[in-house]
Scaffold this active site. Structure first.
Site, PDB file in Angstrom:
ATOM      1  N   ASN A   9     -44.046 -58.078  88.116  1.00 49.80           N
ATOM      2  CA  ASN A   9     -42.839 -58.461  87.384  1.00 49.80           C
ATOM      3  C   ASN A   9     -41.680 -58.340  88.363  1.00 49.80           C
ATOM      4  OD1 ASN A   9     -40.727 -58.894  85.679  1.00 49.80           O
ATOM      5  ND2 ASN A   9     -40.958 -56.992  84.513  1.00 49.80           N
ATOM      6  N   LYS A  11     -38.760 -59.379  87.967  1.00 49.55           N
ATOM      7  CA  LYS A  11     -37.477 -59.246  87.245  1.00 49.55           C
ATOM      8  C   LYS A  11     -36.438 -60.191  87.870  1.00 49.55           C
ATOM      9  CE  LYS A  11     -38.745 -54.513  86.304  1.00 49.55           C
ATOM     10  NZ  LYS A  11     -38.360 -53.248  85.738  1.00 49.55           N
ATOM     11  N   HIS A  97     -40.837 -57.486  77.012  1.00 51.97           N
ATOM     12  CA  HIS A  97     -40.609 -56.404  77.987  1.00 51.97           C
ATOM     13  C   HIS A  97     -39.508 -55.488  77.445  1.00 51.97           C
ATOM     14  CE1 HIS A  97     -39.443 -54.321  81.653  1.00 51.97           C
ATOM     15  NE2 HIS A  97     -40.632 -54.639  82.119  1.00 51.97           N
ATOM     16  N   GLU A  99     -37.009 -54.233  78.744  1.00 53.82           N
ATOM     17  CA  GLU A  99     -35.633 -54.617  79.121  1.00 53.82           C
ATOM     18  C   GLU A  99     -35.121 -55.727  78.210  1.00 53.82           C
ATOM     19  OE1 GLU A  99     -36.588 -55.257  83.241  1.00 53.82           O
ATOM     20  OE2 GLU A  99     -36.903 -53.097  83.461  1.00 53.82           O
ATOM     21  N   GLU A 169     -46.239 -49.960  78.381  1.00 51.32           N
ATOM     22  CA  GLU A 169     -45.274 -49.511  79.385  1.00 51.32           C
ATOM     23  C   GLU A 169     -44.351 -48.458  78.768  1.00 51.32           C
ATOM     24  OE1 GLU A 169     -44.636 -52.633  82.605  1.00 51.32           O
ATOM     25  OE2 GLU A 169     -43.320 -53.183  80.966  1.00 51.32           O
ATOM     26  N   GLY A 175     -39.391 -47.921  86.389  1.00 52.93           N
ATOM     27  CA  GLY A 175     -38.354 -47.879  87.420  1.00 52.93           C
ATOM     28  C   GLY A 175     -37.818 -46.481  87.682  1.00 52.93           C
ATOM     29  N   SER A 215     -43.912 -47.438  87.023  1.00 49.01           N
ATOM     30  CA  SER A 215     -43.984 -46.811  88.351  1.00 49.01           C
ATOM     31  C   SER A 215     -45.397 -46.794  88.935  1.00 49.01           C
ATOM     32  CB  SER A 215     -43.385 -45.400  88.308  1.00 49.01           C
ATOM     33  OG  SER A 215     -42.010 -45.475  87.960  1.00 49.01           O
ATOM     34  N   GLY A 236     -43.473 -53.463  88.520  1.00 44.12           N
ATOM     35  CA  GLY A 236     -42.132 -53.916  88.869  1.00 44.12           C
ATOM     36  C   GLY A 236     -41.857 -53.687  90.344  1.00 44.12           C
TER      37      GLY A 236
HETATM   38  C1  PEP Z   1     -41.923 -53.202  84.799  1.00 43.27           C
HETATM   39  O1  PEP Z   1     -40.939 -53.801  85.130  1.00 43.27           O
HETATM   40  O2  PEP Z   1     -42.613 -53.683  83.903  1.00 43.27           O
HETATM   41  C2  PEP Z   1     -42.279 -51.964  85.489  1.00 43.27           C
HETATM   42  C3  PEP Z   1     -43.330 -51.311  85.070  1.00 43.27           C
HETATM   43  O3  PEP Z   1     -41.474 -51.573  86.523  1.00 43.27           O
HETATM   44  P1  PEP Z   1     -41.793 -50.419  87.617  1.00 43.27           P
HETATM   45  O4  PEP Z   1     -43.180 -50.684  88.122  1.00 43.27           O
HETATM   46  O5  PEP Z   1     -40.745 -50.589  88.664  1.00 43.27           O
HETATM   47  O6  PEP Z   1     -41.701 -49.105  86.908  1.00 43.27           O
END
Ligand code: PEP
Length: 253
Positions: A9, A11, A97, A99, A169, A175, A215, A236
């Site tokens: 992703n 983003k 998602h 966000e 998630e 993040g 993460s 991400g």
């Molecule tokens: C995401 O954006 O779905 C995500 C899991 O981000 P990250 O891996 O940076 O935590």
């Protein structure tokens, strides 16, 4: 055997030049995908076509859009429809998602409409769910995620749910550098699968790929993906670094 998926992703990151370099470098890393494995690149809308060209002919490597709108077409300035995505050959779309839920106030009910639109136009949703830190600290994450699934997916048929993709998630791990332990991931993934089995039947639940996101890094992917109910990850930050994402892809079961 259900699919094992490493989904990036990106983003709202990268220029088109950076995007092309990233995907070129990941391909150059020479990761070999087995027949049950797939790498999916969730790229910003303007880069779909150029990244698609780079992936052309690459076995089990596909594009995802990061969103689509909940209406078929019409006067919705700035939105992108499922039909538009299908018409340019996009197979996957990330739906719900955290966000989008937080900043764009997407509700479970709106996401229920989006998944139906995806099916109408032959797109495969990667449906995201997961709790925030307050809910995790109360210990009610299983109920919370169950409600997200019920309100957004339970209007689908077992046939539509066969081979579906869900990304669990936990918001507190996205993040932040904090990852759910592999035991925490396994526990809630198993719960999600049992909720799906009750609604759609065990065979359907067993065919659904449940990805972990939050993460995931090159150094922890193998352990997390090694859990029996974790079928890969939605990634991400680490998906923006070619060597890291290549390692994450090669960590799939
Ligand atoms: C995401 O954006 O779905 C995500 C899991 O981000 P990250 O891996 O940076 O935590």
């Amino acid at each position: 055997m259900r699919k094992q998926i490493a989904a990036a992703n990106w983003k709202m990151n990268l220029t088109v030049q950076q995007a092309e370099t990233l995907v070129t470098d990941i391909i150059a890393a020479g990761v070999e995908l087995k027949p049950n494995q797939e790498a999916v690149f969730g790229v910003p809308f303007p880069y779909i076509t150029s990244v698609q060209k780079k992936l052309s002919g690459k076995k089990n490597m596909n594009i995802a859009a990061q969103n689509c709108y909940s209406k078929v077409c019409g006067a919705y300035t700035g939105e992108v429809s499922a039909e538009m995505l299908k018409s340019i050959g996009v197979p996957y779309v990330i739906i719900g998602h955290s966000e989008r839920r937080e900043y764009f106030k997407e509700s479970n009910a709106e996401l229920a409409e989006k998944v139906i639109i995806c099916f109408e136009f032959g797109l495969k949703p990667i449906f995201c769910c997961g709790e925030d830190l307050a809910i995790r600290e109360q210990g009610t994450q299983n109920d919370f995620v169950e409600t997200q699934l019920k309100e957004s997916l339970f209007h689908l048929t077992p046939q539509q749910m066969t081979g579906f993709v869900i990304a669990y998630e936990p918001i507190w791990a996205i993040g932040t550098g904090k990852t759910a332990s592999s035991a925490q991931a396994q526990e809630i993934h198993a719960h999600i699968r049992s909720v799906l089995a009750t609604q759609f039947g065990q065979d359907v639940a067993d065919s659904i790929s449940i990805l972990y996101g939050g993460s995931v890094k090159a150094g922890n992917a193998k352990e997390i993906f090694g859990q029996p109910d974790v079928d890969g990850g939605l990634v991400g930050g680490a998906s923006l670094v070619a060597t890291d994402f290549a390692t994450i892809i090669s960590s799939l079961k």
